[in-house]
Structure formats: structure tokens, C-alpha cells
Write a protein that holds these residues in place. Structure first.
Motif, PDB file in Angstrom:
ATOM      1  N   ILE A 128      49.662  71.649  26.844  1.00  0.00           N
ATOM      2  CA  ILE A 128      48.506  72.150  27.599  1.00  0.00           C
ATOM      3  C   ILE A 128      48.925  73.266  28.545  1.00  0.00           C
ATOM      4  O   ILE A 128      48.264  74.307  28.649  1.00  0.00           O
ATOM      5  N   GLU A 129      50.042  73.074  29.216  1.00  0.00           N
ATOM      6  CA  GLU A 129      50.513  74.062  30.178  1.00  0.00           C
ATOM      7  C   GLU A 129      51.049  75.319  29.500  1.00  0.00           C
ATOM      8  O   GLU A 129      51.207  76.353  30.150  1.00  0.00           O
ATOM      9  N   SER A 130      51.278  75.223  28.195  1.00  0.00           N
ATOM     10  CA  SER A 130      51.875  76.350  27.468  1.00  0.00           C
ATOM     11  C   SER A 130      50.853  77.202  26.738  1.00  0.00           C
ATOM     12  O   SER A 130      51.227  78.203  26.115  1.00  0.00           O
ATOM     13  N   THR A 131      49.578  76.809  26.788  1.00  0.00           N
ATOM     14  CA  THR A 131      48.579  77.559  26.015  1.00  0.00           C
ATOM     15  C   THR A 131      47.573  78.242  26.928  1.00  0.00           C
ATOM     16  O   THR A 131      47.203  77.707  27.978  1.00  0.00           O
TER      17      THR A 131
ATOM     18  N   LEU B 131      43.858  69.572  22.875  1.00  0.00           N
ATOM     19  CA  LEU B 131      44.977  68.887  23.526  1.00  0.00           C
ATOM     20  C   LEU B 131      44.514  67.994  24.672  1.00  0.00           C
ATOM     21  O   LEU B 131      45.021  66.878  24.855  1.00  0.00           O
ATOM     22  N   ASP B 132      43.549  68.489  25.443  1.00  0.00           N
ATOM     23  CA  ASP B 132      43.016  67.703  26.559  1.00  0.00           C
ATOM     24  C   ASP B 132      42.395  66.409  26.051  1.00  0.00           C
ATOM     25  O   ASP B 132      42.611  65.331  26.613  1.00  0.00           O
TER      26      ASP B 132
ATOM     27  N   ILE C 269      43.805  71.261  36.888  1.00  0.00           N
ATOM     28  CA  ILE C 269      43.828  70.354  35.739  1.00  0.00           C
ATOM     29  C   ILE C 269      45.244  69.840  35.492  1.00  0.00           C
ATOM     30  O   ILE C 269      45.464  68.636  35.294  1.00  0.00           O
ATOM     31  N   ASP C 270      46.209  70.745  35.504  1.00  0.00           N
ATOM     32  CA  ASP C 270      47.597  70.356  35.265  1.00  0.00           C
ATOM     33  C   ASP C 270      48.072  69.360  36.314  1.00  0.00           C
ATOM     34  O   ASP C 270      48.730  68.356  35.988  1.00  0.00           O
TER      35      ASP C 270
ATOM     36  N   ARG D 102      49.175  65.485  35.616  1.00  0.00           N
ATOM     37  CA  ARG D 102      50.505  65.021  36.007  1.00  0.00           C
ATOM     38  C   ARG D 102      50.413  63.793  36.919  1.00  0.00           C
ATOM     39  O   ARG D 102      51.207  62.852  36.795  1.00  0.00           O
ATOM     40  N   LEU D 103      49.440  63.797  37.832  1.00  0.00           N
ATOM     41  CA  LEU D 103      49.246  62.635  38.705  1.00  0.00           C
ATOM     42  C   LEU D 103      48.837  61.409  37.893  1.00  0.00           C
ATOM     43  O   LEU D 103      49.306  60.293  38.161  1.00  0.00           O
ATOM     44  N   LEU D 104      47.982  61.620  36.899  1.00  0.00           N
ATOM     45  CA  LEU D 104      47.542  60.521  36.046  1.00  0.00           C
ATOM     46  C   LEU D 104      48.718  59.943  35.258  1.00  0.00           C
ATOM     47  O   LEU D 104      48.915  58.711  35.218  1.00  0.00           O
TER      48      LEU D 104
END
Length: 223
Positions: A121-124, A133-134, A180-181, A185-187
Motif C-alpha cells: 500500500i505504501e509503495s503504490t 490492497l486496502d 491511512i498508513d 500501522r496502529l491497527l
């Protein structure tokens, strides 16, 4: 009894195949809300008779993706802003329940998969890839839940709001990426820590923030 290769599929199988095909088109944005679906055109496209096409449209109506009007035809369902807001309000309340069912059963392999999905997700920068992906990330967190009715309700809410999530992401994707990222990450960290209550709180916040931000973009619902 084994079905011969040249025999037609049973009506129920054909209807499900057609419904899955149209659902995929709707979720991919190929059929937008308000688009008319002509039974004859669909039957020709998929080399099917009208009977399984009609049944497929009823399946999609039950799923909230198609609206049928007697003696008029079928259209891809359109939501207004209030409809979409209500869908997100329902998600805020019940989606954490699905997470609670699944979270204690997540394995090390599941958590590693979540990490891989978040890296992707962080790469697109592609909105379509992000949406895929989400969805994979969130449904990976729910994969061990044994709550079929709850799953069906939440899948319907995801599907019927997909068009509006896409339109909003195209408007605000770059501005929202870091938020969102961070929430993803927290989740993932809360799930890794076994802190189910924290994971529920993060998820609820994640859904609520999207709902609130959608309220600021009424143009999403007029397109």
C-alpha cells in the motif's frame, strides 16, 4: 453424475457466474452507479439465456448492487450522500465486532501478510491498486471470524460504497496517504500485541474519519 463439457451449466451455477461477473465490473468501476444493465446485452456478452441473467440480477439486487424496476429494467444502484453516511455509521458500529471475532485467532503468518500488504500500500500511487490492497488488508484481519451474517452485512456495505470510496480516493488520496498508513500501522501493531480493544478503537476511528471526510466532498455523489 459428471457434466459433459458441452452441456450447459445448471441454472443456479450460471446465475452465480453471471452475478459474479457483473459484481466484478461494478467494483472495478466499469459499471458506474446509474448505469442501465440491459438483460439482452448481458446475455449476448456471456452467451447465456435470459433466465439465468434475470436470476443473476435478482442476486445482485439482494446484495444492494443493482436496483430492479418492474417492467423498466435494471440499473447499478446509486447512493446519495445520506445513504453513504449511514453505511459508514453502520460499519463503525459492527465492523469492530467482526474484528473482535477474528483477532484472537490471527497467526504469525497472518500478521506477516498484513505487513506485506501494508508495504505494498505504501509503495503504490495507483488508486485502483490501493483499493484492492486496502480491501485485502482489512479482510485479512477478519478472516478467522465465524459470523456469516455479520460478514454478509459488512461485505454488502463495502461493495455498495465502493464507487464513492474510489471517487473520494482520487480526490484526496495524496493528502490522506500518511493518515491511512499510520492508522493501518496502529491497527497491525495492536493486533500483534494482542490488544483487541485497542484494535477495535483504531478501526472505529479509521472508518469514522473516512465518513467525516466524505461529508466534505458532496461532489463525489453528483458525479
Amino acid at each position: 453424475m459428471i457434466q459433459a463439457a458441452d452441456e450447459p451449466a445448471p441454472a443456479g451455477v450460471a446465475s452465480r457466474r453471471i452475478a459474479d461477473h457483473v459484481r466484478a465490473q461494478i467494483l472495478a468501476g466499469e459499471l458506474e452507479p446509474g448505469t442501465r444493465i440491459r438483460q439482452d446485452d448481458l446475455a449476448r456478452e456471456l452467451a447465456a439465456s435470459r433466465l439465468p441473467v434475470r436470476e443473476a440480477l435478482r442476486i445482485l439486487e439482494t446484495a444492494g448492487l443493482v436496483t430492479l424496476h418492474a417492467n423498466r429494467g435494471a440499473w447499478v444502484t446509486r447512493l446519495d450522500q445520506r445513504d453513504c453516511e449511514q453505511s459508514y455509521q453502520i460499519r463503525e458500529r459492527i465492523e469492530p465486532l467482526l474484528l473482535r471475532e477474528s483477532a484472537p485467532l490471527l497467526t504469525a503468518e497472518d500478521l506477516a501478510e498484513l505487513d506485506r500488504l501494508q508495504v505494498a500500500i505504501e509503495s503504490t500511487d495507483d488508486v485502483e491498486q490501493f483499493l484492492v490492497l486496502d480491501r485485502q488488508l482489512h479482510w485479512t484481519t477478519y478472516r478467522h471470524a465465524e459470523a456469516r451474517e455479520l460478514v454478509a452485512i459488512i461485505e454488502r456495505l463495502w461493495d455498495t460504497t465502493q464507487h464513492y470510496r474510489r471517487a473520494f480516493s482520487r480526490i484526496a488520496h495524496e493528502r490522506r496517504r500518511w493518515i491511512i498508513d499510520a492508522e493501518h500501522r496502529l491497527l497491525i501493531q495492536a493486533l500483534r500485541d494482542g490488544d483487541v480493544e485497542e484494535a477495535e478503537r483504531v478501526l472505529e476511528m479509521h472508518i469514522r474519519r473516512t465518513r467525516v471526510e466524505l461529508q466534505a466532498h458532496p461532489e463525489v455523489f453528483s458525479s
